[in-house]
Every structure is written in C-alpha cells, then in structure tokens.
Design an enzyme around this catalytic site. Sequence first.
Site, PDB file in Angstrom:
ATOM      1  N   ASP A 198       1.028  -1.195  -0.279  1.00  0.00           N
ATOM      2  CA  ASP A 198       0.019  -0.272   0.175  1.00  0.00           C
ATOM      3  C   ASP A 198       1.694   1.009  -0.170  1.00  0.00           C
ATOM      4  OD1 ASP A 198      -3.239   0.871   0.008  1.00  0.00           O
ATOM      5  OD2 ASP A 198      -1.872   1.776   2.379  1.00  0.00           O
ATOM      6  N   GLU A 263       1.792  -0.582  -5.039  1.00  0.00           N
ATOM      7  CA  GLU A 263       1.147   1.002  -4.986  1.00  0.00           C
ATOM      8  C   GLU A 263       1.912   1.343  -5.237  1.00  0.00           C
ATOM      9  OE1 GLU A 263      -3.037   2.968  -4.112  1.00  0.00           O
ATOM     10  OE2 GLU A 263      -1.866   2.346  -2.655  1.00  0.00           O
TER      11      GLU A 263
HETATM   12  C1  NOJ Z   1      -4.639   3.172  -0.696  1.00  0.00           C
HETATM   13  C2  NOJ Z   1      -5.467   1.470  -0.453  1.00  0.00           C
HETATM   14  O1  NOJ Z   1      -6.380   1.205  -1.460  1.00  0.00           O
HETATM   15  C3  NOJ Z   1      -7.284   3.014   0.044  1.00  0.00           C
HETATM   16  O2  NOJ Z   1      -8.007   2.068  -0.551  1.00  0.00           O
HETATM   17  C4  NOJ Z   1      -6.286   3.433   0.746  1.00  0.00           C
HETATM   18  O3  NOJ Z   1      -7.658   4.661   1.217  1.00  0.00           O
HETATM   19  C5  NOJ Z   1      -5.220   4.155   1.074  1.00  0.00           C
HETATM   20  N1  NOJ Z   1      -4.613   3.528   0.408  1.00  0.00           N
HETATM   21  C6  NOJ Z   1      -4.455   4.299   2.597  1.00  0.00           C
HETATM   22  O4  NOJ Z   1      -3.895   3.433   3.418  1.00  0.00           O
END
Ligand code: NOJ
Length: 521
Positions: A198, A263
């Site tokens: 993440d 990500e």
């Molecule tokens: C990215 C995640 O995909 C999203 O859903 C989340 O709100 C944020 N990161 C914070 O963790």
Amino acid sequence: MPSWMPGAVGYEVYVRSFADSDGDGFGDVPGVTQRLPYLAELGVDIVWLTPFYESPGADHGYDVSDPRAVDERFGTLDDVRTLCDTAHALGLRVLVDIVPNHVSDQHAWFRGALAGDAALRDRFVVVDGALEDGPPNNWLSHFGGPAWTHRPELGGWYMHLFLPEQPDLNWENQAVRDEYLDVVRFWLEVGVDGLRIDVTHSLLEDPQLRDNPWIAEVAHDAAPGVRFGAMAHVHDLDLDATAALFAPWRELAEANDAVLIGETYLLDPVRVARYVEDGLLHAAFWFPTLHTGWDHAAIAEALRLGVEVGRGRFGWPISSHDDPHAAERFGGGELGRRRALAFMTVVLGLPGVPFLMQGDELGLDNGVVDALEDPVALASGGAESRDGSRTPMPWAPGPNLGFTTGTPWLPLGSNRTDADTVQVQADDPTSALHTTRRLLAARRARPDLTGEAELVWLSSTEPLLAYRRGDTVVACTIGAAATLQLGSGSFAHASAPGATLEDGTLTLPADVAVIVDLRSQ
Ligand code: NOJ
C-alpha cells in the site's frame, strides 16, 4: 523472479465485498476460499486480497491495528492458511496487502505513544508545538484537511497522509523497519505468495518538513482530491531514498519464491520505474490507465508511456477499489461494458502484469448507492466517493444477488440486475463473463503475449489502437469503426461480434478489440 510470475494475470478481491460465508453482511476469507474454483475457471493466476487484518475500519481495513491478526469479521488465521492451501491446489497464487505507511490510531504503538512512551512516540512523525501555532507545514491529507492533527498527549502535531485515524509511521526509525520486515516474514510463513504494498511511495518525508509548492489555485472548500492535486508533492511523497527501503523485503521474497508489487500512485512513469529498478520490487502499478475516459488520445498515451518506461515491469489495473470501474469510466451500462471488454483485451496483451478487479469479468459499472461509507465520501459530502466501485459482487439471482444472507455492509446498487450476476452470465455464451474467459484463455495460449516479445505499435491514429508482438496483433477501435491492412491471419479473440479479416484487411466496428494470430492462414 519466481518462475510462476512471468505471464501471470492478477485479480483484485475486495474482501469485504466479495462473498459472505456467515451472513454478517461482510465478505470474508472463507467466502473467498469457496469461490476460488470460480477464479481458477476464469483463468486468472494471482489473487490479491485487500486488508482483512484487525482494524477499526475507519478506512475500511487500511487502518490496521494489528498487522498479524485477522479481524474476526473476516475470519481467522487458519482460514487464511486454508485459503492459501486451496488456492495452491488450484494453481492460484495469493497476495496479501501490506500497509506500511501508517497504522490505526488504535494500534498498540500509537496508544502507547499517547500514554507517554517516548520510544513509541518516535515511531510516528510527531512535531512539538502548540495548537495555536498551527500545523508544522502546508501538507494535506489525501482525504481532506491538513496532514497534521494536534494531540496534547503527544505535546504536538502528528502527521497523517490519510485520516487522522491513520497516523503515519516514521520510517527513519529502525524499529519500524524491523517490525515491517517481520510482518512480511510472518505472512510469507503463513503461506502467501507475495505482497501488494500500500502507498509504496509514501514512506519517507522531507526531514526538514518543508512546505510543498502549490501548482494551481484551488478553493479552500474544494473536494479533497482536487486540493491534493493542486500541490506538487515534492516533500511528502516519493522521496529519492524511499525505493531502497524495500531491498531487505526483496531478499526475503526471493528466499520464499514470492513477489512484491507496489502501489505506486505516481503520474510520472520514470518515478514509478525507480521502484522496480535495481532488483527492488517485482512490479509496480501504473495507474494512469485508471484515469482515462473512452478517449483515444488519453488511452494511447497512458499505454504508450507504461509500455515504453515500464518495459514489462508495470502492473496494469483495469479497475480498482479506489477508482471507478472501467465500464463506468467508459460510459456505464451496456456501452460501458462493451468498451471495457475491448479495453481489457488491449491491456491483456501488453508486457507486464494485468490486474482485473472483481466484477470486471462481468463488465460491471459502479453500483449506484445512496449510502456514504467511504471516508472520502464523508469528507466531501459525496462529491468524491469510492463507494460505487466497492459494492458487493453479484453472484446469483435472489436476495442480495447471492452476496450475503444478511444485510450487506454496502448495498449492491440500485442498477444491479440478475443479468449482472455470475450465474446468469455463466449460462450465456455471449456474456461478459464468457468473453473474459475466452480472452484469458487466448492470452494464455499465446507466448507472444505472455512472454518477452517486443511490442511494436502499428497504429495510434484515432480511432485505432493496434500493436504487434511476435506474430500476434492486438487491435482496438475507440469511438468509431476502422480498418487496418494486416495480411492473412485469423481471430484468436474478439471482444464483441462484427470484426472481419478479408483479403488482408481487418475491419473493426466501433469499440471492439481483437487478437489476431498472423501465423494461421
Ligand atoms: C491505498 C488504498 O488502495 C486505499 O484504499 C487506501 O484508502 C489508502 N491507500 C490508504 O491506505
């Protein structure tokens, strides 16, 4: 790189909305396990599970209070072991979502910091100061308001790039680095095959906490995403030293035949590529494909940049739980579905790791819901919302379209009908589900598309988008019909009927994509 990774296709399971096995209204880990044969039959290879850890749920699981514990709403650790064993028996691989940038404010570390433990306080980004003096700089939260909240118990301001309930960790602190390496080890020992990381690019911040420059004028009451986008995030995101933090993770992953996928929500492909260079992550998501409407120029540019700079190391999301579904971005309804199936065909032929999100195989657009569950929706009074892309999966005609026997945590959407369900689509060979299965099978059968064959663009001229890899051509029309001189060949896949290949001329109706095998006469 594990031998199972090249050529693999990923599938995002948004766990709380996938399948509810116990009637509490939340999708859960056993629910996913029960549906793994469906995913194996669909033809994907990697199943990414969104967070199921212990969490108060302020950001639907991305506010983790214990990264080693399974939240009882979603199951138990043994359920995760069973899921992994079942997946492996079916030839599937499992990724879990690790959230290293922040924890929940209910995490033992933050509670300890509030109780006065100085060592724990140092695991967060805290700046001494009085409330009246205001936040230490102009950084913003993705979810609205400043990225700083004052707590007298801390004697100052703590940073949070997301909700105040999600305090950022201080990655300059060795105890934080050691802990997350251990969390990675923990999940690999449980039996998962890799991690989706993440906000990979967010872990470090400017030690001097300098203000970010504004790049556009923006109203104070503009929606959170608009305000966040009006600032150049040079001091709070993607610092040069961030990528190297993952080197020890990579060693651990290699020793366990596992993969790391970042990500990397950045718009500059060169910055994204840094996370996969020097043997750091195995793949990094390239998100601009999630931001385009059915717009030839925008799609062509997003794909071109991702191919050129990514060189097979980028992940290609078709949809995600943070953005509108492909069918929604492309107009919704039947037209959106047709276009999304064409788009999926084009993306699945690119070098790299394509990722479907649950429902993409059904051609789903966003669920239409009144509820405001997403914190972004709550902060913006509904002006921005991720709820519509998170509505539960429609499995079969009947109550809640087979998602739950209870009350779903989020409605399925007033626009969902029986025709959207897996069961109905499974009985219709022309459905999106069958079209997606055929696409995945056609791709799998073509080493040109799953291997390292170089991609050569044949046309980026509106309305056509076409490329060749080895003896395989992928072509798509965006907005109008078109023709392309190809020579002889045969169709390996078509996203919709109507395409012809006669006397060397490929003719495509509007909004259709095909895979053509040039070897067949
Ligand atoms: C990215 C995640 O995909 C999203 O859903 C989340 O709100 C944020 N990161 C914070 O963790």
